[in-house]
Design an enzyme around this catalytic site. Structure first.
Site, PDB file in Angstrom:
ATOM      1  N   GLY A 247       0.782  -1.230   0.000  1.00  0.00           N
ATOM      2  CA  GLY A 247       0.000   0.000   0.000  1.00  0.00           C
ATOM      3  C   GLY A 247       0.812   1.277   0.000  1.00  0.00           C
ATOM      4  N   CYS A 360     -17.383   3.094 -26.177  1.00  0.00           N
ATOM      5  CA  CYS A 360     -18.730   3.647 -26.207  1.00  0.00           C
ATOM      6  C   CYS A 360     -19.280   3.810 -24.808  1.00  0.00           C
ATOM      7  CB  CYS A 360     -19.623   2.762 -27.062  1.00  0.00           C
ATOM      8  SG  CYS A 360     -19.074   2.770 -28.756  1.00  0.00           S
ATOM      9  N   TYR A 389      -1.470  -1.802 -12.132  1.00  0.00           N
ATOM     10  CA  TYR A 389      -2.935  -1.807 -12.233  1.00  0.00           C
ATOM     11  C   TYR A 389      -3.455  -1.172 -13.516  1.00  0.00           C
ATOM     12  CZ  TYR A 389      -2.270  -2.908  -7.324  1.00  0.00           C
ATOM     13  OH  TYR A 389      -1.843  -3.480  -6.164  1.00  0.00           O
TER      14      TYR A 389
HETATM   15  C1  PLP Z   1      -3.129  -5.193  -3.366  1.00  0.00           C
HETATM   16  C2  PLP Z   1      -2.380  -5.832  -2.275  1.00  0.00           C
HETATM   17  C3  PLP Z   1      -1.059  -5.487  -2.026  1.00  0.00           C
HETATM   18  C4  PLP Z   1      -0.320  -4.425  -2.800  1.00  0.00           C
HETATM   19  O1  PLP Z   1      -0.878  -3.174  -2.680  1.00  0.00           O
HETATM   20  P1  PLP Z   1      -0.137  -1.910  -3.354  1.00  0.00           P
HETATM   21  O2  PLP Z   1      -1.010  -0.780  -3.029  1.00  0.00           O
HETATM   22  O3  PLP Z   1      -0.060  -2.189  -4.810  1.00  0.00           O
HETATM   23  O4  PLP Z   1       1.224  -1.844  -2.725  1.00  0.00           O
HETATM   24  C5  PLP Z   1      -0.386  -6.155  -1.023  1.00  0.00           C
HETATM   25  N1  PLP Z   1      -0.991  -7.114  -0.293  1.00  0.00           N
HETATM   26  C6  PLP Z   1      -2.274  -7.472  -0.504  1.00  0.00           C
HETATM   27  C7  PLP Z   1      -2.878  -8.528   0.303  1.00  0.00           C
HETATM   28  C8  PLP Z   1      -3.011  -6.846  -1.496  1.00  0.00           C
HETATM   29  O5  PLP Z   1      -4.272  -7.197  -1.688  1.00  0.00           O
END
Ligand code: PLP
Length: 430
Positions: A247, A360, A389
């Site tokens: 994250g 569309c 993503y």
């Molecule tokens: C999506 C996700 C991540 C990575 O999140 P980022 O925001 O791309 O770093 C890590 N662990 C889990 C379990 C996730 O679902």
């Protein structure tokens, strides 16, 4: 420039990985995903070095849902990271790429029986169990296959950090994982301890995405450690692994100000070490799961500009030969992006326009109110920081073939994903 790795050459063209983006567009066609290999590798090393320096006993696991393809799996393997997968398809790709299965972590809130069997068959390093139904099913499947599954539990730590701010509340209302505050997580730990064919190695939490601040991670670590202590005291169980998820935020636009990874690891590391020594606990192995921050900034997407519609007193639309099919993030979340006219990268960004795709759907936009050099038909438009993503969320809506992806390094470009053909689109039609 939001990304110091990007430069502009003497022709005023945007450069990435030593390659002229205008030349890339000419050679490989548009839309085109471009990934800078050096940046991906540097980001892997940044996390790896940072966890080794600050924490010692740790492992960086790339969340492959950000970008999963054979070449990406190979690079992550070469850099010595682990790999998160969340589906049979992601697992299949990793295995085909020769990724060592003991370093694969299998996530997902509703893994199918087939997927659980596949994970057991491939002997993945950890299965992150989401709920009690999955725990019971996995134990039974493992018994039938005469195996012991190494598992972790996904915990809802009650911290929600999906935005620039974070909230510390009961976050029971999430489809992911076991809740702490109603005892669900504790009951599951007790249940796992009683089962024969699963071995609980630790707990996992993932508190959100595009987080710019250390504090939610520090708080999550504290919440998790308090739970480890409770488990130790009441069940006599010591858990080896602590997985704090991913994250970490990246810079999409100038205003974004992500915290340095080193600083992040430093503060989380201090909290864990202090807590463990105060409470006479063994220091768990730390796992972190960056996705976006490994690959997001390293990518960009190139498009060819079509019509430019100036609707007087309303807005300007610049249309491109891609859209929500190759990048659905604005349509989904109104995500901010930096836009550039790649063949006019030396000109002032004094034109305001909405970048619209060719699907569309009125909502098929890549950005509204974006600043760029004045676009004309035939220009190459670049959207920056699209490495994460974008390809992984792409679709074939309107039967639009998915773009190719090239990896650039030292002035060389190689295709790592071929452009889909019309033939590919009807491959499974009967
Ligand atoms: C999506 C996700 C991540 C990575 O999140 P980022 O925001 O791309 O770093 C890590 N662990 C889990 C379990 C996730 O679902």
């Amino acid at each position: 420039m939001i990304n110091p790795h990007l430069t502009v050459n003497q022709n005023g063209h945007l450069m990435i990985g030593g390659c002229d983006t205008v030349e890339l567009a000419k050679k490989f066609g548009t839309p085109l995903y471009v990934i800078d290999e050096q940046q991906v590798r540097e980001n892997c090393r940044l996390f790896k070095d940072s966890i080794e320096k600050n924490y010692k006993k740790g492992m960086v696991v790339f969340a492959s849902k950000a970008l999963n393809c054979l070449e990406m799996c190979r690079i992550v393997k070469q850099e010595g990271l682990g790999l998160d997968v969340v589906s049979g398809g992601e697992l299949y790709t990793a295995i085909k790429a020769g990724f060592p299965s003991e370093h694969i972590f299998f996530h997902g809130n509703n893994k199918t029986t087939d997927e659980l069997e596949m994970a057991l068959e491939e002997n993945v390093g950890r299965i992150i169990v989401d709920n009690i139904f999955e725990l019971e099913e996995l134990d039974e499947l493992a018994r039938k296959m005469n195996k012991t599954a190494k598992i972790m539990f996904r915990i809802k730590p009650g911290i929600d950090a999906h935005t620039h701010d974070f909230i510390r509340t009961g976050q029971i209302d999430s489809k992911f994982g076991f809740a702490l505050e109603n005892g669900e997580a504790f009951d599951a730990v007790r249940r796992a301890a009683a089962l024969q064919n699963v071995k609980l190695m630790g707990l996992h939490c993932h508190i959100g995405s595009q987080i710019f601040d250390n504090r939610p991670f520090v708080e999550a670590a504290e919440v998790m450690l308090n739970f480890y202590l409770k488990i130790k005291k009441e069940l006599g169980l010591t858990l080896e692994d602590l997985n704090l998820g991913g994250g970490f935020g990246i810079k999409y636009v100038e205003q974004d100000d992500p915290v340095g990874y080193d600083q992040f690891m430093g503060s989380v590391s201090d909290v864990v070490h202090d807590f463990c020594s105060k409470n006479d606990m063994d220091i768990p192995r730390m796992l972190i799961e960056p996705g976006r921050s490994i690959v997001g900034p390293a990518g960009l997407t190139l498009y060819t500009v079509g019509a430019v519609k100036e609707i007087k007193d309303v807005r300007n639309y610049v249309t491109i030969d891609g859209g929500m099919t190759d990048n659905p993030r604005y349509a989904l979340y109104k995500s901010a992006y930096t836009i550039m006219i790649a063949n006019k990268a030396d000109q002032p960004a004094d034109y305001t326009a909405t970048v619209a795709g060719k699907c569309c759907e009125s909502g098929d936009l890549i950005q509204e109110g974006a600043q760029m050099a004045k676009p004309e038909k035939g220009d190459i438009l670049a959207v920056l920081a699209t490495g994460a993503y974008n390809y992984s969320m792409a679709s074939n809506y309107n039967r639009i073939p998915r773009p190719a992806m090239v990896m650039v390094k030292d002035g060389q470009a190689r295709e790592i994903i071929r452009r889909e053909s019309y033939e590919d689109l009807i491959r499974n039609d009967i």
